[in-house]
Design an enzyme around this catalytic site. Structure first.
Site, mmCIF file in Angstrom:
data_model
loop_
_atom_site.group_PDB
_atom_site.id
_atom_site.type_symbol
_atom_site.label_atom_id
_atom_site.label_comp_id
_atom_site.label_asym_id
_atom_site.label_seq_id
_atom_site.Cartn_x
_atom_site.Cartn_y
_atom_site.Cartn_z
ATOM 1 N N GLU A 1 -3.503 -27.836 -18.759
ATOM 2 C CA GLU A 1 -2.639 -26.661 -18.890
ATOM 3 C C GLU A 1 -2.207 -26.411 -20.331
ATOM 4 O OE1 GLU A 1 1.696 -25.293 -17.058
ATOM 5 O OE2 GLU A 1 0.319 -26.523 -15.862
ATOM 6 N N ASP B 1 -0.467 -31.276 -18.460
ATOM 7 C CA ASP B 1 0.143 -30.180 -19.221
ATOM 8 C C ASP B 1 0.317 -30.579 -20.686
ATOM 9 O OD1 ASP B 1 1.518 -27.953 -20.046
ATOM 10 O OD2 ASP B 1 3.118 -28.101 -18.556
ATOM 11 N N GLU C 1 1.536 -18.881 -18.592
ATOM 12 C CA GLU C 1 2.997 -19.001 -18.559
ATOM 13 C C GLU C 1 3.646 -18.209 -19.688
ATOM 14 O OE1 GLU C 1 6.175 -22.617 -19.488
ATOM 15 O OE2 GLU C 1 4.188 -23.097 -18.701
ATOM 16 N N HIS D 1 4.168 -20.196 -12.494
ATOM 17 C CA HIS D 1 4.919 -21.235 -13.181
ATOM 18 C C HIS D 1 6.301 -21.408 -12.555
ATOM 19 C CE1 HIS D 1 8.040 -22.018 -16.363
ATOM 20 N NE2 HIS D 1 7.306 -23.097 -16.492
ATOM 21 N N GLU E 1 4.181 -24.502 -7.823
ATOM 22 C CA GLU E 1 4.810 -25.573 -8.597
ATOM 23 C C GLU E 1 6.200 -25.840 -8.025
ATOM 24 O OE1 GLU E 1 5.266 -26.813 -13.294
ATOM 25 O OE2 GLU E 1 5.042 -24.692 -12.778
#
Length: 391
Positions: free
Chosen positions: A241, A215, A267, A317, A337
């Site tokens: 990400e 990420d 997100e 998310h 997640e």
């Protein structure tokens, strides 16, 4: 059928113990600015909004929102509440369209959509309670025995500490992990080396036969990401990400169409139309909306159907119950997640301090209860003294 008679919004403002920020904790969109303070500060969520919708028979549905809760509260109380009072919760699609269209000039993305999300989530919780069914049953039912989840933390830190944390999640039965990068464009070649060292440290612990997600949290740019991707390929990441700003959809498309590492995002996308643009451009290989940002369960379910037509998986998310119910009821949502329970740091952890009912993972899976109506959440008073309450 009982109609909606009241909407109550409450902001929970954390004043309890927090984990102080570390240098190079996680890249983020402010990193490219000249900063003398904590650039991650504006991305921490140390407040949460709870939205309670009550019907004439006294049934209460609970929704929530994490982005800018005080502004979201004002938006609901001033603009959305009058549109919803008096309606039947079963007319959820009409209610959603009324909120969306009456606020379209200013509310279709960002705070306006976050406020709509909180109300819509509460309406679905309400419907589940009125019908005595869990929300995932209302959305089509169980599509998987259990939901595989990945441990989502592993922020940048000293390598030995990072490995110790990764070992903890591995010992708990997780086989999927997400880590964050600590350095970006302004840190030059040395920062690139440090980012690679983070990945090497995690892979050394979790091995090669596991999924590793990476990420960037919008902290890189197109040029930097194109230079980093060749260095990351050998680590076989499941995805990279949010490498660039959420608005740079052509940047996402260029990176994803390199066909080197799958790119994920969403997100910070807020609309069905926005996801259509991402899908049309083949800009993401995984969609990661958050139900409490994207318009609630009503909108998220439409995005799921759209993504399925493009055969792009949806992995919401942040976990949390409003996302788990959608994952359970959609075959195109293969996993979820999971933020490990932890002292308050970024702020996603606040969900565990405000609500009871979130399932705990067992050997890398979570399950939902077929017999808990609605979302299966209740408000807890256990940590109430650690909050300032704004009503």
């Amino acid at each position: 059928m009982s109609k909606i008679k009241n909407i109550k919004t409450t902001v929970y403002q954390w004043k309890g113990k927090t984990v102080p920020p570390q240098g190079n904790f996680c890249t983020n969109a402010s990193d490219l600015l000249y900063e003398k303070s904590d650039s991650m500060g504006s991305f921490r969520f140390h407040e949460w909004l709870v939205c309670e919708i009550e019907t004439e028979d006294g049934t209460i549905g609970i929704g929530n929102a994490a982005l800018a809760p005080q502004v979201t509260k004002k938006t609901i109380d001033t603009y959305l509440k009058p549109l919803v009072i008096g309606e039947s919760p079963f007319d959820y699609n009409y209610i959603w369209e009324k909120m969306y269209r009456r606020t379209h000039a200013w509310g279709r993305k960002g705070i306006g959509m976050v406020a709509i999300s909180a109300i819509d989530i509460a309406i679905w919780d309400l419907i589940g309670k009125l019908l005595k069914q869990p929300v995932f049953k209302l959305l089509g039912g169980r599509t998987k025995e259990k939901i595989p989840v990945y441990a989502s933390k592993l922020y940048s830190q000293p390598l030995k500490d990072l490995q110790k944390e990764a070992e903890l999640y591995k010992s708990q039965g997780f086989t999927m992990f997400k880590m964050r990068f600590g350095w970006g464009p302004k840190d030059g070649a040395e920062g690139m080396r440090k980012n690679i060292e983070l990945v090497e440290a995690v892979r050394e612990v979790i091995g090669e036969d596991t999924d590793l997600m990476m990420d960037c949290y919008m902290g890189w740019n197109l040029d930097y990401t194109k230079r980093m991707i060749p260095r990351l390929i050998k680590f076989n990441p499941r995805w990279l990400e949010e490498p660039v700003l959420a608005d740079d959809i052509h940047g996402y498309a260029e990176l994803n169409n390199m066909n080197a590492i799958p790119i994920s995002g969403g997100e910070h996308e807020f609309s069905l139309m926005g996801f259509r643009q991402l899908l049309d451009l083949k800009a993401v290989s995984y969609i990661q909306y958050d139900t409490n940002r994207v318009g609630g369960i009503t909108a998220a379910n439409k995005i799921n159907a759209l993504a399925e037509a493009y055969q792009v998986p949806v992995i919401p998310h942040a976990g949390q119950m409003h996302n788990y119910h959608l994952t359970m009821s959609n075959l195109n949502c293969p996993l979820s997640e999971f933020f490990p329970v932890h002292d308050v740091e970024v702020g996603n952890e606040l969900f565990y301090y405000i609500f009871d009912g979130d399932p705990a993972p067992k050997n890398g899976f979570i399950d939902l209860d077929d017999n808990k109506p609605g979302l299966g959440l209740t408000l807890t008073d256990k940590y109430k003294s650690d909050f300032n309450i704004i009503e």
